[in-house]
Design an enzyme around this catalytic site. Structure first.
Site, mmCIF file in Angstrom:
data_model
loop_
_atom_site.group_PDB
_atom_site.id
_atom_site.type_symbol
_atom_site.label_atom_id
_atom_site.label_comp_id
_atom_site.label_asym_id
_atom_site.label_seq_id
_atom_site.Cartn_x
_atom_site.Cartn_y
_atom_site.Cartn_z
ATOM 1 N N HIS A 47 26.981 -21.602 28.303
ATOM 2 C CA HIS A 47 26.862 -20.560 29.331
ATOM 3 C C HIS A 47 27.044 -19.125 28.812
ATOM 4 C CE1 HIS A 47 31.188 -20.163 29.339
ATOM 5 N NE2 HIS A 47 31.024 -19.062 30.044
ATOM 6 N N ASP A 48 27.639 -18.923 27.621
ATOM 7 C CA ASP A 48 27.772 -17.565 27.071
ATOM 8 C C ASP A 48 27.118 -17.448 25.693
ATOM 9 O OD1 ASP A 48 28.988 -15.858 28.986
ATOM 10 O OD2 ASP A 48 30.969 -16.719 28.600
ATOM 11 N N ASP B 270 34.701 -20.991 34.434
ATOM 12 C CA ASP B 270 34.567 -19.739 33.687
ATOM 13 C C ASP B 270 35.715 -18.766 33.994
ATOM 14 O OD1 ASP B 270 33.203 -18.083 31.884
ATOM 15 O OD2 ASP B 270 31.870 -17.261 33.419
ATOM 16 N N HIS C 135 35.854 -20.095 23.858
ATOM 17 C CA HIS C 135 35.670 -19.922 25.303
ATOM 18 C C HIS C 135 34.655 -20.946 25.827
ATOM 19 C CE1 HIS C 135 34.916 -18.244 29.250
ATOM 20 N NE2 HIS C 135 33.678 -17.906 28.926
ATOM 21 N N HIS D 21 34.418 -13.755 24.224
ATOM 22 C CA HIS D 21 33.202 -14.538 24.437
ATOM 23 C C HIS D 21 32.732 -15.166 23.125
ATOM 24 C CE1 HIS D 21 33.159 -11.997 28.124
ATOM 25 N NE2 HIS D 21 32.797 -13.148 28.657
HETATM 26 P P1 8BR Z 1 32.495 -13.992 31.955
HETATM 27 O O1 8BR Z 1 33.260 -14.999 31.103
HETATM 28 O O2 8BR Z 1 31.087 -14.468 32.217
HETATM 29 O O3 8BR Z 1 32.526 -12.614 31.328
HETATM 30 O O4 8BR Z 1 33.187 -13.861 33.428
HETATM 31 C C1 8BR Z 1 34.571 -13.622 33.646
HETATM 32 C C2 8BR Z 1 34.901 -12.214 34.128
HETATM 33 O O5 8BR Z 1 36.133 -12.178 34.883
HETATM 34 C C3 8BR Z 1 35.166 -11.280 32.991
HETATM 35 O O6 8BR Z 1 34.007 -10.675 32.481
HETATM 36 C C4 8BR Z 1 36.116 -10.257 33.598
HETATM 37 O O7 8BR Z 1 35.419 -9.303 34.348
HETATM 38 C C5 8BR Z 1 36.939 -11.040 34.563
HETATM 39 N N1 8BR Z 1 38.299 -11.363 34.034
HETATM 40 C C6 8BR Z 1 39.460 -10.672 34.137
HETATM 41 BR BR1 8BR Z 1 39.651 -9.086 34.978
HETATM 42 N N2 8BR Z 1 40.516 -11.251 33.589
HETATM 43 C C7 8BR Z 1 40.030 -12.371 33.096
HETATM 44 C C8 8BR Z 1 40.655 -13.416 32.402
HETATM 45 N N3 8BR Z 1 41.970 -13.439 32.134
HETATM 46 N N4 8BR Z 1 39.877 -14.434 32.032
HETATM 47 C C9 8BR Z 1 38.567 -14.455 32.311
HETATM 48 N N5 8BR Z 1 37.915 -13.498 32.980
HETATM 49 C C10 8BR Z 1 38.639 -12.451 33.368
HETATM 50 ZN ZN ZN Z 2 32.154 -17.232 30.217
HETATM 51 ZN ZN ZN Z 3 29.254 -15.052 30.950
#
Ligand code: 8BR
Ligand code: ZN
Ligand code: ZN
Length: 338
Positions: A122-123, A234, A84, A80
């Site tokens: 967004h993050d 996302d 990203h 994050h």
């Molecule tokens: P956020 O970016 O807001 O955290 O949301 C994405 C969510 O999807 C992650 O927090 C995680 O729980 C899940 N995830 C997984 Br499992 N694999 C992922 C990946 N390769 N890329 C992004 N999110 C992933």
């Molecule tokens: Zn995100």
């Molecule tokens: Zn997020």
């Protein structure tokens, strides 16, 4: 559009010119070529490309200062981080332009600006810890937001504050109040939609809207689709080429495993996927693709048929992870016997 006046480094400008709405643009490359300012240049480029300066009535200098502040607020987390943010904004732009959401939703400049800004912010300020951790550890943020979409409330809140507390970075300053309110409402809606806790329930509603006889992607359903465009961007890593996707996966799990170590130390329950001694990275991705990413992009395909050729990347990437399940099993076994 006149990109020359924006002072974007030549190699970055060439990359954006060729690939700004390409699903396969490499965000790590863009960040490196930009000396860490990839998010800033991307947003300057897109503001010029879509005439978004006309929405905000501000000079490029103000937009640059704003996204400098936004970039500064992203911590150097494994996942994050600012890259990203840039990746999500780029993927939003792919859905807007290459997949024709602008046409299908009849998006005006204001809508386009809202989607791209939502992707970029967004993050913002992400601490590298999940909502569950913040709640379980009684973190200040969880107390502030009453355990409700803690991070997703925090990100836009901070991003509106940085505008109003840095005059030279205030992209909202010249907006008439009603327009400002609508922009604010739209951006906040999109960032809140990135809370995975809302994923299943919102996707069910959106699927039923897309199938409804009175579906209006350009009217009453537009904001809901804009929300889905940001949420799907996302979770879009598995739709990309495997090399880049794998890098994101290693990063997201590195971040989760650091959290798991903290949870163990503090005697908190170890969150899903956060136990480095038991989580098989390849198996986790097979589940993520089947239960989260495929349903999300099936819905996207329902109203953006131009996404169709990219959907098969999900099965191609699944096959690659399937081949790697055994390798990661062995890795886990070798740690456990140490
Ligand atoms: P956020 O970016 O807001 O955290 O949301 C994405 C969510 O999807 C992650 O927090 C995680 O729980 C899940 N995830 C997984 Br499992 N694999 C992922 C990946 N390769 N890329 C992004 N999110 C992933
Ligand atoms: Zn995100
Ligand atoms: Zn997020």
């Amino acid at each position: 559009a006149n990109f020359q006046k924006l002072n974007i480094p030549k190699r970055v400008l060439e990359l954006l010119d060729k690939q700004h709405d390409d699903l396969y643009i490499d965000p790590f490359e863009c960040d490196k070529l930009s000396g860490g300012e990839g998010l800033i240049y991307l947003m300057l480029f897109l503001f010029e490309n879509y005439n978004l300066y006309d929405v905000f009535l501000v000079k490029p200098k103000v937009v640059r200062s704003y996204f400098e502040e936004v970039t500064k607020g992203y911590q150097d987390n494994p996942y994050h981080n600012r890259v990203h943010a840039q990746d999500v904004a780029q993927t939003c732009n792919f859905l807007l332009n290459r997949c024709k959401f602008i046409e299908i939703g009849q998006l005006d400049e204001q809508d386009i600006a809202c989607v791209l800004i939502a992707g970029a912010i967004h993050d913002y300020g992400h601490p590298g810890l999940t909502n569950a951790f913040l709640i379980n550890s009684k973190n200040e943020l969880a107390l502030t937001y009453n355990d409700q979409s803690v991070l997703e409330m925090f990100h836009p809140s901070q991003c509106f504050k940085i505008a109003w507390t840095n005059q030279k970075a205030n992209i909202f300053e010249n907006l008439p109040f009603q327009k400002y309110r609508r922009i604010r409402e739209s951006i906040i809606s999109m960032v809140l939609s990135t809370d995975m806790a809302h994923h299943a329930s919102e996707l069910a509603i959106t699927n039923s809207r897309v199938a409804a006889p009175d579906f209006e992607p350009y009217g009453k359903d537009k904001q809901r689709l804009m929300d889905l465009v940001v949420h799907s961007s996302d979770v879009s890593n598995p739709t990309k080429n495997f090399e880049i996707y794998k890098q994101w996966t290693e990063r997201v799990l590195t971040e989760f495993w650091q959290q798991g170590d903290k949870e163990r130390e503090l005697g908190l329950p170890i969150s899903y996927l956060c136990n480095r001694y038991t989580t098989n990275m390849a198996e986790a991705q097979l589940g993520f693709i089947d239960y989260v990413v495929k349903p999300t992009f099936s819905c996207i395909q329902g109203f953006l048929p131009a996404f169709e050729p990219y959907f098969e990347n999900l099965d191609k990437n699944k096959a690659k992870w399937q081949e790697l399940v055994g390798y990661y099993k062995q890795q886990l076994a070798s740690i456990q016997t140490q």
